[in-house]
Write a protein that holds these residues in place. Structure first.
Motif, short mmCIF file in Angstrom:
data_model
loop_
_atom_site.label_atom_id
_atom_site.label_comp_id
_atom_site.label_asym_id
_atom_site.label_seq_id
_atom_site.Cartn_x
_atom_site.Cartn_y
_atom_site.Cartn_z
N VAL B 117 -17.68 8.60 9.37
CA VAL B 117 -17.08 7.56 8.53
C VAL B 117 -15.56 7.63 8.57
CG1 VAL B 117 -16.82 6.77 6.15
CG2 VAL B 117 -19.06 7.43 7.01
N PHE B 118 -15.00 8.84 8.61
CA PHE B 118 -13.55 8.94 8.45
C PHE B 118 -12.85 9.49 9.70
CE2 PHE B 118 -9.46 10.20 6.95
CZ PHE B 118 -9.16 9.28 5.95
N ALA B 119 -13.23 10.71 10.12
CA ALA B 119 -12.43 11.39 11.14
C ALA B 119 -12.43 10.65 12.47
CB ALA B 119 -12.94 12.82 11.33
N SER B 120 -13.51 9.95 12.79
CA SER B 120 -13.56 9.28 14.09
C SER B 120 -12.70 8.02 14.11
CB SER B 120 -15.01 8.93 14.44
OG SER B 120 -15.54 8.06 13.47
N LYS B 121 -12.14 7.65 12.95
CA LYS B 121 -11.35 6.40 12.89
C LYS B 121 -9.93 6.63 12.39
CE LYS B 121 -15.46 3.71 11.85
NZ LYS B 121 -16.50 4.51 11.20
N ASN B 122 -9.56 7.87 12.07
CA ASN B 122 -8.26 8.13 11.47
C ASN B 122 -7.51 9.24 12.20
OD1 ASN B 122 -7.95 6.44 8.87
ND2 ASN B 122 -10.05 7.19 8.80
N PRO B 123 -6.18 9.25 12.06
CA PRO B 123 -5.39 10.30 12.72
C PRO B 123 -5.68 11.69 12.15
CG PRO B 123 -4.00 8.86 11.39
CD PRO B 123 -5.34 8.24 11.41
N VAL B 124 -5.25 12.70 12.92
CA VAL B 124 -5.62 14.08 12.61
C VAL B 124 -5.19 14.50 11.20
CG1 VAL B 124 -5.34 16.49 13.30
CG2 VAL B 124 -5.55 14.72 15.03
N GLY B 125 -3.92 14.23 10.85
CA GLY B 125 -3.41 14.67 9.55
C GLY B 125 -4.25 14.13 8.41
N LEU B 126 -4.49 12.82 8.44
CA LEU B 126 -5.28 12.20 7.38
C LEU B 126 -6.69 12.76 7.35
CD1 LEU B 126 -4.51 8.36 7.29
CD2 LEU B 126 -4.11 10.08 5.53
N SER B 127 -7.26 13.01 8.54
CA SER B 127 -8.63 13.52 8.59
C SER B 127 -8.72 14.91 8.00
CB SER B 127 -9.13 13.54 10.04
OG SER B 127 -9.10 12.25 10.57
N ILE B 128 -7.70 15.74 8.27
CA ILE B 128 -7.69 17.08 7.69
C ILE B 128 -7.66 16.97 6.16
CG2 ILE B 128 -6.30 19.17 7.41
CD1 ILE B 128 -5.57 18.97 10.34
N LEU B 129 -6.78 16.08 5.66
CA LEU B 129 -6.69 15.88 4.21
C LEU B 129 -8.02 15.41 3.65
CD1 LEU B 129 -3.24 14.26 3.47
CD2 LEU B 129 -4.13 16.46 2.71
#
Lengths: 214, 221
Positions: B117-129
């Motif tokens: 839902v999230f990590a495959s569509k967002n940049p690394v920093g945001l996904s880590i958060l």
């Protein structure tokens, strides 16, 4: 390159990287894990001996009996001897209760030379967290009730949990685990009674793994 | 783009993986028999979720639709294996206490759900958060339910917390004797979770009323 080939290569590349992560972690932790396991085993061996004084090395005294050996468990059982001034004062049996609720329960059972239990400890198990895991000495005192018991105290007919009309407490909600441990302890005592001289080293030696192969 | 505050509000409250999405119920219900167990598994899950979000996000441009699920599986499985080894090395008592539930983190659908839902569509920093926020929400819920069940079922709190410091067990606070065993049995886990979900919904309803909103779901998603 076609799409399938490219996807396959990507997948393979990621698999290699991830395997690398696991391999690296393994390299960094293997030594500590081995040390932890040894320290845990030593501490358990000593705990199952209770307050018995001994001056020999427990780990060096290990003898492995391949199945079938008459002790509880379908796989090999280990026997350790605690000696004081050259005389065996207690014997430790590493056996397996096969009828735990969630698989085998590995136990360490200490028997004094006079046939009384010096202590029982759980080495590993897969019993239900919060219920069956109360067989562990660090969770409850349940397993300590075996200390000092023997085949004459209580009488053999009373070697059962209270739910089965016996003399031993069971863990509420985990009578299968309780029953499995109790049965393994009783069977080990019976084995000790039948093979007392051999186990204590005062009679004919027990056959070990190596001797059986010869 | 979401702010940091929004991401944490989602992970901890409005989109909490356990309370709202009802994901990862298997570990949630199985290991929350004490504060220490809940916290231990919560932290392990938090770590895996954050790291898997980071790795999935970092590789997202390489992934075609066909291989994305196998890649999630490989990434999550290797992270969980690594975490299991680390627990065995540095927190052996905790490892023995949690047993099979550390390897079972791999089956926690909250992790694969955040990857998809999230990590495959967002940049690394945001996904880590996102992984950190969602993981914290899950860990807090595990710890909270663990604390309630330990208190009601055993009359203790923080027992064996020393396991997280690599010690072999510590008594914790013994508040009263006995306890209500049902709380430690599997039904107790369901009751506690149900009460937590109900409490959350009641609080949400109250704050919505306070803001004069009448519709049950004011923000369509």
């Amino acid at each position: 390159m076609n799409r399938i080939g490219k996807s396959g290569l990507t997948l393979a590349g990621i698999a290699v990287v991830c395997t690398g992560i696991v391999a690296l972690t393994y390299e960094l932790t293997a030594e500590r894990i081995e040390e932890n396991r040894k320290a845990h085993a030593e501490a358990l061996l000593a705990a199952a001996l209770g307050d018995i004084g001994y001056d020999s090395s427990l780990t060096d005294s290990r003898r492995t009996l391949p199945a079938p050996h008459g002790l509880p468990g379908d796989d090999a059982a280990d026997i350790y001897r605690a000696e004081l001034n050259g005389r065996t004062v207690a014997v430790l049996f590493a056996v397996t209760a096969m009828d735990g609720y969630a698989g085998p329960i590995r136990l360490l059972i200490g028997v004094r030379a006079d046939g009384r239990l010096s202590g029982v400890r759980v080495v590993s198990h897969d019993e239900t967290p919060g219920l069956g895991d109360q067989i562990e000495s660090r969770r409850t005192d349940w397993i300590l009730q075996f200390d000092g018991k023997s085949l004459v105290d209580p009488a053999p007919t009373d070697w059962a949990i209270r739910a089965d009309g016996g003399d031993f407490d069971q863990i509420t909600g985990a009578s299968v685990s309780s029953r499995a441990v109790l049965k393994a302890v009783r069977d080990t005592l019976l084995y000790f009674a039948d093979n007392r001289d051999a186990v204590l080293g005062t009679g004919e030696a027990l056959k070990t793994d190596d001797e059986n192969r010869q | 783009m979401k702010t940091l505050k929004q991401q944490f509000a989602e992970g901890l409250w409005t989109d909490n993986p356990g309370l709202v999405q009802l994901l990862g119920l298997c570990p949630l219900l199985a290991v929350t028999t004490s504060f220490a167990n809940g916290l231990g598994l919560g932290l392990a899950t938090l770590f895996v979720l954050t790291a898997s979000n980071a790795l999935v996000s970092a590789t997202r441009s390489l992934l075609s639709a066909e291989i994305r699920v196998p890649v999630y599986v490989i990434i999550i499985a290797s992270l969980v294996t690594s975490v299991e080894l680390m627990f065995e090395a540095w927190f052996p008592a905790m490892d023995r206490s949690l047993g099979i539930f550390i390897p079972l983190i791999v089956t926690n659908c909250a992790i694969v759900a955040r990857a998809e839902v999230f990590a495959s569509k967002n940049p690394v920093g945001l996904s880590i958060l996102d992984g950190f926020a969602m993981g914290s929400g899950f860990a807090l819920l595990l710890t909270g339910i663990g604390a309630v069940r330990e208190l009601v079922g055993h009359g203790t709190l923080f027992a064996d917390l020393g396991m997280l410091a690599g010690l072999d067990g510590s008594p914790g606070l013994e508040l009263f004797d006995g306890g209500f065993l049902l709380a430690l049995l599997p039904p107790g886990a369901f009751f506690c979770l149900a009460l937590a979900v109900a409490a959350k919904n009641a609080l949400d309803l109250r704050s919505r009323r306070a803001h004069g909103l009448r519709r049950a779901n004011p923000e369509p998603r």
